[in-house]
Motif scaffolding. Structure first.
Motif: not given
Ligand code: NAP
Length: 277
Positions: A144-146, A148-149, A271
């Motif tokens: 998910t963070a990737e 978002q990036d 998570k």
């Protein structure tokens, strides 16, 4: 064939064909191409491959399978992260096109996050798209963070999909990645939907399979296909497996089935880092 809609509005089959480990042994190539052709005949017209598989050998099997029927197939291939520089991505794509003997790849993915700046890879994807060598692009193994990036980069929101490990036994993505993608109307491609053939051997799965007169593998695949906005790409080199996988699309899981499978394979309550095979 049931379909799933890409962000641009194009409908693709919810059930496709994987190719990992195809093309590794010359003696098996004809049978592997036969299996892909059988799947395509049955409507599983989305074919997933990668330059990595058998170092291009799987793409050559795909060439044999789609020769003369290119327009019936939605082709997915992937660039390795260590090729994903501005020029390297273009060169890798052109090599994949040559091996598959096609003019265009329908969906071209970055195989997993690498060390080249994403802007370089995205610029190459854009050039390939403008030159008519790819139609859509996406990513694979992005958590998910990737994602978002990625969406923070210019043009990043044109991403068509994230291809990730997802099956009954690997449900971590349900906590955040799947809802994140769903909120953006972006389908997820579930790879290893049969946990590479290891999913069977569970009592609950066996009981649901018995109720439907099917195999445990078919129920595992039906469970993935039951999820909204998910494309499943099981790999099968055996013709009986290809036919069984197609038949799994017709299994209608009941609320009782879903509850039994949830109890045996619980959804995540927190998570979990994205798992990768
Ligand atoms: P999978 O599809 O979960 O499992 C493939 C294995 O299951 C093969 O051994 C196959 O046997 C067997 N099988 C298939 N259908 C069956 C059935 N109905 N009953 C019993 N066994 C059955 O594993 P996968 O190949 O890892 O994943 C599928 C595709 O996803 C890959 O081929 C590849 O295209 C893609 N993938 C992508 C990534 C990525 O990083 N993006 C990673 C892994 C996979 P036979 O071949 O002998 O029929």
């Amino acid at each position: 064939m049931r379909t799933v809609t890409l962000p641009g509005g194009e409908a693709v089959p919810a059930l496709g064909l994987g190719t990992w480990h195809m093309g590794e042994r010359g003696a098996d190539r004809a049978a592997e191409a036969d299996a892909l052709r059988c799947g395509i005949d049955l409507g599983m017209t989305l074919v997933d491959t990668a330059e990595m598989y058998a170092s291009g050998g799987a793409e050559e099997v795909v060439a044999d399978a789609v020769r003369g029927r290119r327009d019936q197939v939605f082709l997915v291939s992937k660039v390795l992260p260590f090729n994903a520089s501005r020029n390297g991505t273009v060169e890798a794509c052109e090599a994949s096109l040559a091996r598959m003997e096609v003019e265009v790849i329908d969906l071209y993915l970055l195989h997993w996050p690498g060390s080249y700046p994403l802007d370089e890879t995205l610029a190459a994807f854009d050039e390939l798209r403008r030159d008519g060598k790819i139609r859509h692009w996406g990513v694979s193994n992005f958590d998910t963070a990737e994602m978002q990036d990625l969406f923070g980069h210019a043009g990043g929101d044109f991403c068509a999909t994230d291809q990730v490990l997802y099956n009954l036994d690997r449900r971590g993505v349900e906590f955040d990645l799947l809802p994140w993608c769903r909120a953006r109307s972006m389908p997820v491609m579930a790879y290893s939907p049969l946990e590479q053939g290891r999913i069977a051997g569970n009592d609950a799965l066996a009981e649901v399979a018995r109720r439907h007169g099917s195999t445990e593998m078919q129920v595992a695949l039906a469970w993935v296909l039951d999820r909204e906005g998910v494309i499943a790409i099981p790999k099968a080199a055996r013709l009986d497996h290809v036919r069984q996988n197609r038949a799994a699309l017709d299994i209608r899981l009941t609320a009782e089935d879903r509850a039994a499978l949830d109890a045996a394979f619980p959804p995540p309550s927190a998570k979990q880092p994205l798992e990768i095979l």
